[in-house]
Design a protein around this motif. Structure first.
Motif, PDB file in Angstrom:
ATOM      1  N   ARG A   1       0.753  -1.206  -0.018  1.00 25.44           N
ATOM      2  CA  ARG A   1      -0.156  -0.039  -0.222  1.00 25.44           C
ATOM      3  C   ARG A   1       0.737   1.348   0.059  1.00 25.44           C
ATOM      4  NH1 ARG A   1      -5.607  -0.409   1.610  1.00 25.44           N
ATOM      5  NH2 ARG A   1      -6.225  -2.801   1.942  1.00 25.44           N
ATOM      6  N   LYS A   2       2.196   1.267   0.014  1.00 24.00           N
ATOM      7  CA  LYS A   2       2.915   2.529   0.265  1.00 24.00           C
ATOM      8  C   LYS A   2       2.877   3.442  -0.881  1.00 24.00           C
ATOM      9  CE  LYS A   2       7.138   0.391  -1.822  1.00 24.00           C
ATOM     10  NZ  LYS A   2       8.711   0.255  -1.708  1.00 24.00           N
ATOM     11  N   ASP A   3       2.821   2.861  -2.198  1.00 23.45           N
ATOM     12  CA  ASP A   3       2.410   3.573  -3.415  1.00 23.45           C
ATOM     13  C   ASP A   3       1.174   4.508  -3.232  1.00 23.45           C
ATOM     14  OD1 ASP A   3       4.479   1.919  -5.552  1.00 23.45           O
ATOM     15  OD2 ASP A   3       5.112   3.367  -4.444  1.00 23.45           O
ATOM     16  N   GLU A   4       0.036   3.584  -2.965  1.00 26.46           N
ATOM     17  CA  GLU A   4      -1.229   4.151  -2.747  1.00 26.46           C
ATOM     18  C   GLU A   4      -1.480   5.165  -1.908  1.00 26.46           C
ATOM     19  OE1 GLU A   4      -4.496   1.764  -1.153  1.00 26.46           O
ATOM     20  OE2 GLU A   4      -5.201   1.453  -3.115  1.00 26.46           O
ATOM     21  N   PHE A   5      -0.566   4.938  -0.570  1.00 28.31           N
ATOM     22  CA  PHE A   5      -0.662   5.602   0.752  1.00 28.31           C
ATOM     23  C   PHE A   5      -0.373   7.002   0.054  1.00 28.31           C
ATOM     24  CE2 PHE A   5      -1.035   7.008   4.785  1.00 28.31           C
ATOM     25  CZ  PHE A   5       0.137   7.097   5.331  1.00 28.31           C
ATOM     26  N   SER A   6       0.720   7.276  -0.494  1.00 27.10           N
ATOM     27  CA  SER A   6       1.402   8.604  -0.916  1.00 27.10           C
ATOM     28  C   SER A   6       0.398   8.937  -1.624  1.00 27.10           C
ATOM     29  CB  SER A   6       2.698   8.382  -1.490  1.00 27.10           C
ATOM     30  OG  SER A   6       3.654   7.744  -0.690  1.00 27.10           O
ATOM     31  N   ALA A   7      -0.159   8.505  -2.618  1.00 29.54           N
ATOM     32  CA  ALA A   7      -1.214   9.050  -3.554  1.00 29.54           C
ATOM     33  C   ALA A   7      -2.427   9.461  -2.870  1.00 29.54           C
ATOM     34  CB  ALA A   7      -1.354   8.239  -4.616  1.00 29.54           C
ATOM     35  N   PHE A   8      -3.086   8.546  -1.860  1.00 27.84           N
ATOM     36  CA  PHE A   8      -3.982   9.056  -1.142  1.00 27.84           C
ATOM     37  C   PHE A   8      -3.782  10.066  -0.251  1.00 27.84           C
ATOM     38  CE2 PHE A   8      -8.131   7.479   0.461  1.00 27.84           C
ATOM     39  CZ  PHE A   8      -8.331   8.118   1.636  1.00 27.84           C
ATOM     40  N   ILE A   9      -2.633  10.380   0.198  1.00 33.37           N
ATOM     41  CA  ILE A   9      -2.504  11.487   0.795  1.00 33.37           C
ATOM     42  C   ILE A   9      -2.451  12.997   0.120  1.00 33.37           C
ATOM     43  CG2 ILE A   9      -0.763  13.049   2.277  1.00 33.37           C
ATOM     44  CD1 ILE A   9       0.504  10.390   3.014  1.00 33.37           C
ATOM     45  N   LEU A  10      -2.095  12.716  -0.951  1.00 31.92           N
ATOM     46  CA  LEU A  10      -1.912  14.150  -2.073  1.00 31.92           C
ATOM     47  C   LEU A  10      -3.490  14.242  -2.448  1.00 31.92           C
ATOM     48  CD1 LEU A  10       1.166  13.296  -4.152  1.00 31.92           C
ATOM     49  CD2 LEU A  10       0.729  14.921  -2.268  1.00 31.92           C
ATOM     50  N   LYS A  11      -4.254  13.072  -2.578  1.00 35.38           N
ATOM     51  CA  LYS A  11      -5.612  13.179  -3.041  1.00 35.38           C
ATOM     52  C   LYS A  11      -6.592  13.811  -1.680  1.00 35.38           C
ATOM     53  CE  LYS A  11      -9.595  10.286  -4.470  1.00 35.38           C
ATOM     54  NZ  LYS A  11      -9.944   9.115  -4.957  1.00 35.38           N
ATOM     55  N   TYR A  12      -6.247  13.400  -0.922  1.00 36.54           N
ATOM     56  CA  TYR A  12      -6.865  13.832   0.563  1.00 36.54           C
ATOM     57  C   TYR A  12      -6.770  15.521   0.718  1.00 36.54           C
ATOM     58  CZ  TYR A  12      -7.818  14.728   5.130  1.00 36.54           C
ATOM     59  OH  TYR A  12      -8.173  15.286   6.610  1.00 36.54           O
ATOM     60  N   MET A  13      -5.361  15.859   0.684  1.00 34.52           N
ATOM     61  CA  MET A  13      -5.133  17.489   0.622  1.00 34.52           C
ATOM     62  C   MET A  13      -5.948  18.059  -0.289  1.00 34.52           C
ATOM     63  SD  MET A  13      -3.322  18.129   3.361  1.00 34.52           S
ATOM     64  CE  MET A  13      -2.880  19.738   2.909  1.00 34.52           C
ATOM     65  N   LYS A  14      -5.907  17.661  -1.755  1.00 38.51           N
ATOM     66  CA  LYS A  14      -6.453  18.313  -2.740  1.00 38.51           C
ATOM     67  C   LYS A  14      -7.891  18.278  -2.423  1.00 38.51           C
ATOM     68  CE  LYS A  14      -7.001  18.240  -7.659  1.00 38.51           C
ATOM     69  NZ  LYS A  14      -6.783  17.536  -9.036  1.00 38.51           N
ATOM     70  N   GLN A  15      -8.663  17.454  -2.003  1.00 36.92           N
ATOM     71  CA  GLN A  15     -10.187  17.188  -1.660  1.00 36.92           C
ATOM     72  C   GLN A  15     -10.324  18.144  -0.750  1.00 36.92           C
ATOM     73  OE1 GLN A  15     -10.715  13.135  -0.723  1.00 36.92           O
ATOM     74  NE2 GLN A  15     -11.370  12.687  -2.650  1.00 36.92           N
ATOM     75  N   ARG A  16      -9.474  18.513   0.333  1.00 38.36           N
ATOM     76  CA  ARG A  16      -9.790  19.311   1.362  1.00 38.36           C
ATOM     77  C   ARG A  16      -9.948  20.882   0.900  1.00 38.36           C
ATOM     78  NH1 ARG A  16      -5.934  18.399   6.406  1.00 38.36           N
ATOM     79  NH2 ARG A  16      -7.109  20.086   7.026  1.00 38.36           N
ATOM     80  N   ARG A  17      -8.700  20.793  -0.209  1.00 38.66           N
ATOM     81  CA  ARG A  17      -8.862  22.379  -0.670  1.00 38.66           C
ATOM     82  C   ARG A  17      -9.970  22.667  -1.568  1.00 38.66           C
ATOM     83  NH1 ARG A  17      -3.086  23.320  -3.316  1.00 38.66           N
ATOM     84  NH2 ARG A  17      -4.040  25.467  -3.408  1.00 38.66           N
TER      85      ARG A  17
END
Length: 238
Positions: free
Chosen positions: A219-235
Motif C-alpha cells: 500500500r505504500k505507493d497508494e498511501f502517498s497518492a491517497f495523502i495527496l488526493k486527500y489534501m486536494k479534496q480538502r482544498r
C-alpha cells in the motif's frame, strides 16, 4: 462570534485579508472579531481564544511553520490556514495539522471555497461521530478525537487524542464504512486519521501522539497518492 487572527509581515496582505474575511462573514450575517499580527512572536504572545488563524509561511525571524508548531505545542486546536507564495508544502502542512493553504496572489474562488469549508467545519465540529456499542453501553466518539484504529482478533481499539483507548468488537470492513475520507486503511489491521499524520518514513506512519503505525508494503505507493488526493479534496471542497 468567530475569532480570527491574521499573521503576515506585509501590511498590504494584512489589510487585504482583513477586508476579504470581513466581507465574507458580512454576507453570512455572522459576527467576527479579527486581530492582525505582523509576526509570529506577537501572535504567540496573544491570549485570544481563536477559531481560525491565517499564517504567512515566509516571515522574518519566526516563519509560519515554526509559529504553527509552537501554537500546537501550546494546545491550539483551531483551524490553521497558510497563505503563501510558496508551494509544495503538503507534508509540512500535515505536521501541524493545517486545515488548508492558499497561494498568493489570492484567487477569489479559492478563497471563497476555503472560507466555506472553514465555516462548515466550525459549525459542524461535533456532528461527525462514531456510534459504538459495548455490552449495554453506547459511546459517541467524534471523528476528530480518533487518531487511529487498531484491530486485533476481531476487537477494535480506538486510540484517542486524550490518550484513552476504547475497545469493542467489530470488523474492520464495517468500521471502514462508518468513517469518512480522512481515514485510510494503511494496513489490514490499521485505519489512520490523516488529520494526525505527522510524517511517513520507511514503511511507518508517524502519528502526532508519538505512535508509529505500520504501512503495508503493498500500500505504500497508494498511501502517498491517497495523502495527496486527500489534501486536494480538502482544498476543493465547499
Amino acid at each position: 462570534m468567530i475569532k480570527i487572527a491574521i499573521c503576515d509581515d506585509e501590511n498590504f496582505m494584512l489589510n487585504m485579508l482583513y477586508e476579504k474575511i470581513s466581507s465574507f462573514f458580512n454576507h453570512q450575517n455572522i459576527k467576527v472579531n479579527i486581530s492582525s499580527f505582523s509576526g509570529g512572536k506577537d501572535l504567540l504572545n496573544s491570549n485570544n481564544n481563536l477559531d481560525i488563524i491565517f499564517l504567512d509561511i515566509k516571515m522574518d525571524k519566526l516563519d509560519g511553520f515554526e509559529t504553527a508548531k509552537k501554537l500546537r505545542d501550546k494546545g491550539y486546536k483551531g483551524l490553521l490556514i497558510f497563505v503563501t507564495v510558496l508551494k509544495d508544502y503538503v507534508f509540512d502542512a500535515f505536521e501541524v495539522q493545517a486545515f488548508d493553504y492558499l497561494t498568493k496572489p489570492l484567487k477569489e474562488d479559492n478563497f471563497i471555497k476555503t472560507m466555506n469549508r472553514a465555516l462548515k467545519a466550525i459549525q459542524n465540529k461535533n456532528d461527525e461521530h462514531l456510534l459504538i456499542q459495548k455490552n449495554k453501553d453506547i459511546n459517541i466518539i467524534p471523528f476528530e478525537n480518533i487518531i487511529y484504529c487498531e484491530i486485533i482478533n476481531r476487537k477494535v481499539y480506538l486510540h484517542l487524542k486524550d490518550s484513552l483507548v476504547i475497545d469493542y468488537y467489530d470488523k474492520i470492513e464495517n468500521l471502514e464504512k462508518k468513517l469518512d475520507n480522512r481515514f485510510y486503511k494503511c494496513h489490514r489491521s490499521y485505519l489512520i486519521n490523516l488529520q494526525y499524520l505527522k510524517s511517513y518514513k520507511s514503511g511507518l506512519a508517524y502519528m502526532t501522539n508519538g505512535d508509529l503505525v505500520p504501512v503495508s508494503r503493498l500500500r505504500k505507493d497508494e498511501f502517498s497518492a491517497f495523502i495527496l488526493k486527500y489534501m486536494k479534496q480538502r482544498r476543493n471542497e465547499k
